[in-house]
Design an enzyme around this catalytic site. Structure first.
Site, PDB file in Angstrom:
ATOM      1  N   LEU A 130       1.062  -1.068   0.326  1.00  0.00           N
ATOM      2  CA  LEU A 130      -0.158   0.263  -0.117  1.00  0.00           C
ATOM      3  C   LEU A 130       0.453   1.839  -0.045  1.00  0.00           C
ATOM      4  O   LEU A 130       1.770   1.022   1.028  1.00  0.00           O
ATOM      5  CB  LEU A 130      -1.021  -0.316   1.148  1.00  0.00           C
ATOM      6  CG  LEU A 130      -2.037  -1.106   1.089  1.00  0.00           C
ATOM      7  CD1 LEU A 130      -2.852  -1.329   2.706  1.00  0.00           C
ATOM      8  CD2 LEU A 130      -2.995  -0.981   0.261  1.00  0.00           C
ATOM      9  N   ASN A 185      -0.583  -5.424   9.524  1.00  0.00           N
ATOM     10  CA  ASN A 185      -0.612  -6.611   8.686  1.00  0.00           C
ATOM     11  C   ASN A 185       0.363  -8.179   9.622  1.00  0.00           C
ATOM     12  O   ASN A 185       0.542  -7.592  10.690  1.00  0.00           O
ATOM     13  CB  ASN A 185       0.908  -5.701   8.083  1.00  0.00           C
ATOM     14  CG  ASN A 185       1.388  -7.342   7.221  1.00  0.00           C
ATOM     15  OD1 ASN A 185       0.114  -7.505   6.539  1.00  0.00           O
ATOM     16  ND2 ASN A 185       2.662  -6.922   7.149  1.00  0.00           N
ATOM     17  N   HIS A 225       3.180 -10.769   9.325  1.00  0.00           N
ATOM     18  CA  HIS A 225       4.204 -10.920   8.569  1.00  0.00           C
ATOM     19  C   HIS A 225       4.480 -12.414   9.911  1.00  0.00           C
ATOM     20  O   HIS A 225       5.283 -12.366  10.422  1.00  0.00           O
ATOM     21  CB  HIS A 225       4.966 -10.257   8.867  1.00  0.00           C
ATOM     22  CG  HIS A 225       6.121 -10.216   7.974  1.00  0.00           C
ATOM     23  ND1 HIS A 225       6.101 -10.523   6.275  1.00  0.00           N
ATOM     24  CD2 HIS A 225       7.743 -10.582   8.059  1.00  0.00           C
ATOM     25  CE1 HIS A 225       7.101 -10.371   6.076  1.00  0.00           C
ATOM     26  NE2 HIS A 225       8.665 -10.600   7.038  1.00  0.00           N
ATOM     27  N   SER A 250       4.991 -11.890  13.643  1.00  0.00           N
ATOM     28  CA  SER A 250       4.714 -10.887  13.977  1.00  0.00           C
ATOM     29  C   SER A 250       3.658 -10.077  13.478  1.00  0.00           C
ATOM     30  O   SER A 250       3.392 -10.183  12.351  1.00  0.00           O
ATOM     31  CB  SER A 250       5.949 -10.027  13.708  1.00  0.00           C
ATOM     32  OG  SER A 250       6.885 -11.200  13.854  1.00  0.00           O
ATOM     33  N   ASP A 274       7.058  -3.897   6.021  1.00  0.00           N
ATOM     34  CA  ASP A 274       7.254  -4.488   7.277  1.00  0.00           C
ATOM     35  C   ASP A 274       8.054  -3.899   8.192  1.00  0.00           C
ATOM     36  O   ASP A 274       8.731  -4.796   8.799  1.00  0.00           O
ATOM     37  CB  ASP A 274       8.308  -5.686   7.158  1.00  0.00           C
ATOM     38  CG  ASP A 274       7.025  -6.307   6.196  1.00  0.00           C
ATOM     39  OD1 ASP A 274       5.876  -6.115   5.605  1.00  0.00           O
ATOM     40  OD2 ASP A 274       7.554  -7.040   5.162  1.00  0.00           O
TER      41      ASP A 274
HETATM   42  C1  GRF Z   1       0.412 -16.061   5.708  1.00  0.00           C
HETATM   43  O1  GRF Z   1       1.688 -16.818   6.091  1.00  0.00           O
HETATM   44  C2  GRF Z   1       0.771 -14.467   6.066  1.00  0.00           C
HETATM   45  O2  GRF Z   1       1.466 -14.190   7.670  1.00  0.00           O
HETATM   46  C3  GRF Z   1       0.919 -14.066   4.581  1.00  0.00           C
HETATM   47  O3  GRF Z   1       1.147 -14.949   3.968  1.00  0.00           O
HETATM   48  C4  GRF Z   1       0.303 -16.565   4.356  1.00  0.00           C
HETATM   49  C5  GRF Z   1      -1.236 -15.750   3.754  1.00  0.00           C
HETATM   50  O4  GRF Z   1      -2.366 -16.830   4.647  1.00  0.00           O
HETATM   51  N1  GRF Z   1       1.963 -13.013   4.460  1.00  0.00           N
HETATM   52  P1  GRF Z   1      -3.639 -17.324   4.660  1.00  0.00           P
HETATM   53  O5  GRF Z   1      -4.920 -16.254   3.638  1.00  0.00           O
HETATM   54  O6  GRF Z   1      -3.803 -16.121   5.546  1.00  0.00           O
HETATM   55  O7  GRF Z   1      -4.051 -18.211   4.161  1.00  0.00           O
END
Ligand code: GRF
Length: 190
Positions: free
Chosen positions: A94, A108, A110, A137, A146
């Protein structure tokens, strides 16, 4: 528009599977949760998570256009009086302009122990570096990828027998556990 006493109007942005979205929906349905999920927006029209959201009677929007994603989604966030935006497996960055215009908190999830391994392929990098721990996190979203303040994180041990797939599975389990907790923490005393 919609307002639920004691709960923040929440939007979730996704791009794919939506397992974190699912855990947020489950949490939001609890009596004491602090959020009400009003809408889910995806930049990927085929995102699996959209199906679960609509089955859960949550409004879904697909915004395919790369150039209009931010403008169109801001309009929706304003229209539905969204107080907080949660990114859950949302694979688009974004812009600073979007963050400024929305002006409400954006969180978010991560899959790493930030500040380690910003960006992609986090598990692969942790294994390659022979790290003893990996994790997940929840952080505030700022203009820098991030890099916003970490609200909550949890770690898991990386075993010698782990590979990217097994580690991803372990970390995902933690993700589902800590996103709701981080929202609680953020909305109560952050
Ligand atoms: C998760 O591991 C998230 O941390 C990362 O992408 C993956 C998405 O998984 N950014 P989901 O779509 O929530 O199942």
């Amino acid at each position: 528009m919609e307002k639920y006493p004691g709960k923040k109007n929440t939007a979730v942005f996704i791009s794919g599977r939506g397992s974190n979205l699912k855990s947020l929906i489950k949490y939001s349905r609890k009596k004491n949760s602090l959020i009400k999920i009003i809408l889910v927006i995806s930049n990927n029209p085929d995102a699996k998570g959209l199906k679960y959201a609509s089955r859960s009677k949550i409004k879904i929007y697909r915004i395919k256009s790369k150039s209009n994603f931010e403008n169109n989604s801001i309009k929706l966030l304003k229209k539905f009086n969204i107080d907080i935006l949660c990114l859950a497996g949302f694979m688009k960055i974004l812009s600073g302009n979007f963050i400024k215009k929305f002006s409400k908190p954006i969180l978010n999830i991560h899959p790493s122990l930030l500040p380690k391994y910003k960006g992609l392929n986090t598990h692969e990098r942790a294994i390659k570096n022979k790290d003893r721990f990996a994790g997940a996190s929840i952080h505030k979203v700022t203009e820098k990828l991030d890099s916003g303040k970490v609200i909550l994180q949890k770690k898991v041990k990386i075993l010698k027998s782990d590979n990217v797939k097994s580690l991803e599975k372990k970390v995902l389990k933690i993700e589902h556990e800590i996103y709701p907790k981080a929202i609680d923490k953020f909305l109560t005393n952050f």
